[in-house]
Design an enzyme around this catalytic site. Structure first.
Site, PDB file in Angstrom:
ATOM      1  N   LYS A 105      46.019  44.139  30.139  1.00 34.59           N
ATOM      2  CA  LYS A 105      44.725  44.257  30.823  1.00 34.59           C
ATOM      3  C   LYS A 105      44.765  45.358  31.886  1.00 34.59           C
ATOM      4  O   LYS A 105      43.901  46.242  31.913  1.00 34.59           O
ATOM      5  CB  LYS A 105      44.337  42.903  31.457  1.00 34.59           C
ATOM      6  CG  LYS A 105      44.139  41.800  30.422  1.00 34.59           C
ATOM      7  CD  LYS A 105      43.721  40.487  31.033  1.00 34.59           C
ATOM      8  CE  LYS A 105      44.810  39.817  31.840  1.00 34.59           C
ATOM      9  NZ  LYS A 105      45.971  39.391  31.035  1.00 34.59           N
ATOM     10  N   THR A 106      45.766  45.295  32.749  1.00 36.23           N
ATOM     11  CA  THR A 106      45.892  46.333  33.780  1.00 36.23           C
ATOM     12  C   THR A 106      46.068  47.701  33.135  1.00 36.23           C
ATOM     13  O   THR A 106      45.445  48.689  33.542  1.00 36.23           O
ATOM     14  CB  THR A 106      47.094  46.019  34.699  1.00 36.23           C
ATOM     15  OG1 THR A 106      46.940  44.702  35.227  1.00 36.23           O
ATOM     16  CG2 THR A 106      47.188  47.008  35.840  1.00 36.23           C
ATOM     17  N   ASP A 150      42.012  42.188  39.700  1.00 38.11           N
ATOM     18  CA  ASP A 150      42.848  41.285  38.921  1.00 38.11           C
ATOM     19  C   ASP A 150      42.572  39.845  39.368  1.00 38.11           C
ATOM     20  O   ASP A 150      42.129  39.618  40.487  1.00 38.11           O
ATOM     21  CB  ASP A 150      44.322  41.644  39.163  1.00 38.11           C
ATOM     22  CG  ASP A 150      45.168  41.410  37.926  1.00 38.11           C
ATOM     23  OD1 ASP A 150      44.649  40.837  36.937  1.00 38.11           O
ATOM     24  OD2 ASP A 150      46.348  41.806  37.930  1.00 38.11           O
ATOM     25  N   THR A 199      42.978  35.472  33.419  1.00 37.18           N
ATOM     26  CA  THR A 199      43.615  34.656  32.389  1.00 37.18           C
ATOM     27  C   THR A 199      42.781  33.391  32.161  1.00 37.18           C
ATOM     28  O   THR A 199      43.071  32.624  31.267  1.00 37.18           O
ATOM     29  CB  THR A 199      45.029  34.233  32.846  1.00 37.18           C
ATOM     30  OG1 THR A 199      44.920  33.675  34.158  1.00 37.18           O
ATOM     31  CG2 THR A 199      45.971  35.419  32.894  1.00 37.18           C
ATOM     32  N   ARG A 258      54.745  42.519  27.556  1.00 36.34           N
ATOM     33  CA  ARG A 258      55.602  42.432  28.754  1.00 36.34           C
ATOM     34  C   ARG A 258      56.903  41.725  28.436  1.00 36.34           C
ATOM     35  O   ARG A 258      57.974  42.133  28.887  1.00 36.34           O
ATOM     36  CB  ARG A 258      54.869  41.718  29.893  1.00 36.34           C
ATOM     37  CG  ARG A 258      55.750  41.540  31.127  1.00 36.34           C
ATOM     38  CD  ARG A 258      55.006  40.960  32.325  1.00 36.34           C
ATOM     39  NE  ARG A 258      54.025  41.889  32.832  1.00 36.34           N
ATOM     40  CZ  ARG A 258      52.808  41.540  33.240  1.00 36.34           C
ATOM     41  NH1 ARG A 258      52.430  40.276  33.188  1.00 36.34           N
ATOM     42  NH2 ARG A 258      51.970  42.442  33.690  1.00 36.34           N
TER      43      ARG A 258
HETATM   44  N1  LIG Z   1      48.959  47.878  23.825  1.00 34.88           N
HETATM   45  C1  LIG Z   1      50.098  48.177  24.453  1.00 34.88           C
HETATM   46  N2  LIG Z   1      50.900  49.142  23.983  1.00 34.88           N
HETATM   47  C2  LIG Z   1      52.063  49.411  24.611  1.00 34.88           C
HETATM   48  N3  LIG Z   1      52.513  48.790  25.705  1.00 34.88           N
HETATM   49  C3  LIG Z   1      51.761  47.807  26.227  1.00 34.88           C
HETATM   50  C4  LIG Z   1      50.513  47.463  25.636  1.00 34.88           C
HETATM   51  N4  LIG Z   1      49.961  46.479  26.350  1.00 34.88           N
HETATM   52  C5  LIG Z   1      50.809  46.211  27.356  1.00 34.88           C
HETATM   53  N5  LIG Z   1      51.904  47.013  27.276  1.00 34.88           N
HETATM   54  C6  LIG Z   1      53.072  46.961  28.177  1.00 34.88           C
HETATM   55  O1  LIG Z   1      53.173  45.656  28.716  1.00 34.88           O
HETATM   56  C7  LIG Z   1      53.269  45.685  30.118  1.00 34.88           C
HETATM   57  C8  LIG Z   1      52.314  44.658  30.690  1.00 34.88           C
HETATM   58  O2  LIG Z   1      50.979  45.078  30.522  1.00 34.88           O
HETATM   59  P1  LIG Z   1      49.857  44.805  31.639  1.00 34.88           P
HETATM   60  O3  LIG Z   1      48.742  45.727  31.391  1.00 34.88           O
HETATM   61  O4  LIG Z   1      50.466  44.841  32.990  1.00 34.88           O
HETATM   62  O5  LIG Z   1      49.432  43.308  31.268  1.00 34.88           O
HETATM   63  P2  LIG Z   1      48.360  42.347  31.975  1.00 34.88           P
HETATM   64  O6  LIG Z   1      47.646  43.149  33.010  1.00 34.88           O
HETATM   65  O7  LIG Z   1      47.472  41.879  30.857  1.00 34.88           O
HETATM   66  O8  LIG Z   1      49.148  41.218  32.550  1.00 34.88           O
HETATM   67  C9  LIG Z   1      52.960  47.128  30.547  1.00 34.88           C
HETATM   68  O9  LIG Z   1      54.001  47.637  31.312  1.00 34.88           O
HETATM   69  C10 LIG Z   1      52.908  47.934  29.293  1.00 34.88           C
HETATM   70  O10 LIG Z   1      53.996  48.809  29.257  1.00 34.88           O
HETATM   71 MG   LIG Z   2      47.861  42.824  35.059  1.00 34.80          MG
END
Ligand SMILES: Nc1ncnc2c1ncn2[C@@H]1O[C@H](COP(=O)(O)OP(=O)(O)O)[C@@H](O)[C@H]1O
Ligand SMILES: [Mg+2]
Length: 381
Positions: A105-106, A150, A199, A258
């Site tokens: 998401k981030t 977030d 979430t 992650r």
């Molecule tokens: N579609 C994707 N392709 C490659 N790497 C991804 C992808 N989605 C997430 N990641 C990896 O996973 C990690 C976590 O993603 P993040 O955006 O922080 O998740 P969320 O915000 O949903 O908790 C990031 O460091 C990124 O490197």
């Molecule tokens: Mg995040």
């Protein structure tokens, strides 16, 4: 309506009576996500990032839509939105991204800013406790900017109410003065895009949810896509991994990038110590055994939950609180951290009367019998 007094600190005087106390407690009981010291017990919990991991994550984030692996539906929708906004010379619609932690998401929010050629201001709901926090951020935005919030389901009510006119009419309503002489002043804001991530989409209030033009769900990743993510990460970290080795890590990563990246780093440690320059399937799986990550990415808490349901509750249905009490796990953690993946792989089902453990879960854990209705095969198995 936002109310900011010109004479007093924002937190005083204008709070609704129930929140008037100075040391107002946090609006929601959910604890802040902890930042752990490095350790393996939380290897499979996607929402907990170590401080070192947070730093490393930045270097692993894909920086364009093309580089963002998987989530085809999401990418399709956003690609259109980006192109349309660019043609019209406008900012993107407000966007709500929801789904389990660690799915991107981030990352997607940062990509949107890059694609649109604008800044992304990142914050989280727990940092917006006082009205002036959000006011300060909104006043600092440039036209077109993306504001990423977030954990947006945790916004305090006052902050949320400031956001309503800001999102809808790009306007900040401020009350100047006190009592009978108080006046509302509207300050125009630049057109910006709010990207909210959560979430728990069900915990958002309806007025907030309704103000997002786009609401998109992120899904757990298929093993194929996760394998690509593992390979991509390996390349960035200058590691040598075979396709089978990457797939072995991917299978155990609970559909979550992650976790995949985290497991890969542990495998690298193992391979290094054992003197294997190339990570292949046997090395990956041997490393995962050491860290107690089973072939489907279940850890001991998953196994405890499933076994408890099967053995103490005859397979269910069992209520969330009863399950929490029997296992000693927190009910929020069960619901938000463990359950989504167990539901996804068909090991658990939710019925109106409670949770039920499935045949597939019993097989995986080597348990017998039961009265469950579900007999789904794991989509990952
Ligand atoms: N579609 C994707 N392709 C490659 N790497 C991804 C992808 N989605 C997430 N990641 C990896 O996973 C990690 C976590 O993603 P993040 O955006 O922080 O998740 P969320 O915000 O949903 O908790 C990031 O460091 C990124 O490197
Ligand atoms: Mg995040």
């Amino acid at each position: 309506m936002a109310i900011i007094s010109s004479k007093q600190p924002a937190a005083d005087g204008e709070q609704p009576p129930r929140a008037r106390k100075k040391n107002t407690p946090k609006p929601l009981a959910t604890p802040e996500p902890a930042v752990l010291a490095d350790g393996d017990s939380e290897l499979l919990q996607a929402e907990i990032a170590t401080s070192e991991e947070k730093l490393q994550e930045e270097s692993l984030r894909p920086s364009s839509i093309q580089e963002y692996i998987g989530q085809k539906e999401l990418k399709g929708v956003l690609d259109i939105a980006i192109q349309a906004a660019k043609v019209r010379g406008e900012s993107l619609d407000h966007l709500l991204l929801y789904g389990p932690p660690g799915l991107g998401k981030t990352t997607m929010s940062l990509i949107l800013a890059t694609e649109m050629g604008v800044n992304c201001k990142i914050t989280a709901a727990p940092a917006l406790e006082r009205p002036r926090d959000i006011v300060g951020i909104l006043m600092g935005l440039q036209p077109g900017d993306i504001l990423f919030i977030d954990e947006i389901h945790r916004l305090p009510r006052m902050t949320e109410e400031i956001l309503y006119p800001a999102m809808e009419d790009f306007r900040l309503d401020i009350t100047v003065g006190k009592g009978t002489t108080a006046k509302i002043r509207s300050i125009p804001l630049p057109k910006f895009t709010l990207v909210g991530a959560t979430t728990k989409v069900g915990s958002l209030t309806a007025p907030l949810r309704d103000r997002f033009g786009l609401v998109q769900k992120l899904r757990f990743y298929e093993v194929d896509d996760l394998t690509l993510i593992v390979q991509r990460t390996a390349e960035i970290l200058s590691m040598s991994v075979t396709t089978e080795g990457a797939a072995e890590v991917a299978r155990r990563a609970r559909g979550t990038p992650r976790i995949a990246n985290r497991l890969l780093k542990r495998v690298r440690d193992y391979a290094q110590v054992k003197g294997h320059p190339v990570i292949d399937e046997p090395i990956a799986s041997a490393a995962m055994e050491i860290y107690n990550v089973d072939p489907l990415g279940l850890d001991w808490v998953d196994r405890l939950l499933l076994t408890t349901m099967a053995e103490q509750f005859n397979g269910g249905p069992v209520g969330l609180e009863a399950l929490a009490a029997s296992t000693g796990e927190d009910s929020h953690t069960i619901e938000e951290v463990y359950e989504p993946y167990l539901l996804q792989i068909g090991y658990l089902q939710r019925t109106p009367r409670g949770r039920v453990v499935t045949m597939a879960a019993r097989k995986h854990l080597g348990l017998k019998g039961g009265n469950d209705g579900g007999d789904q095969l794991s989509i990952l198995g």
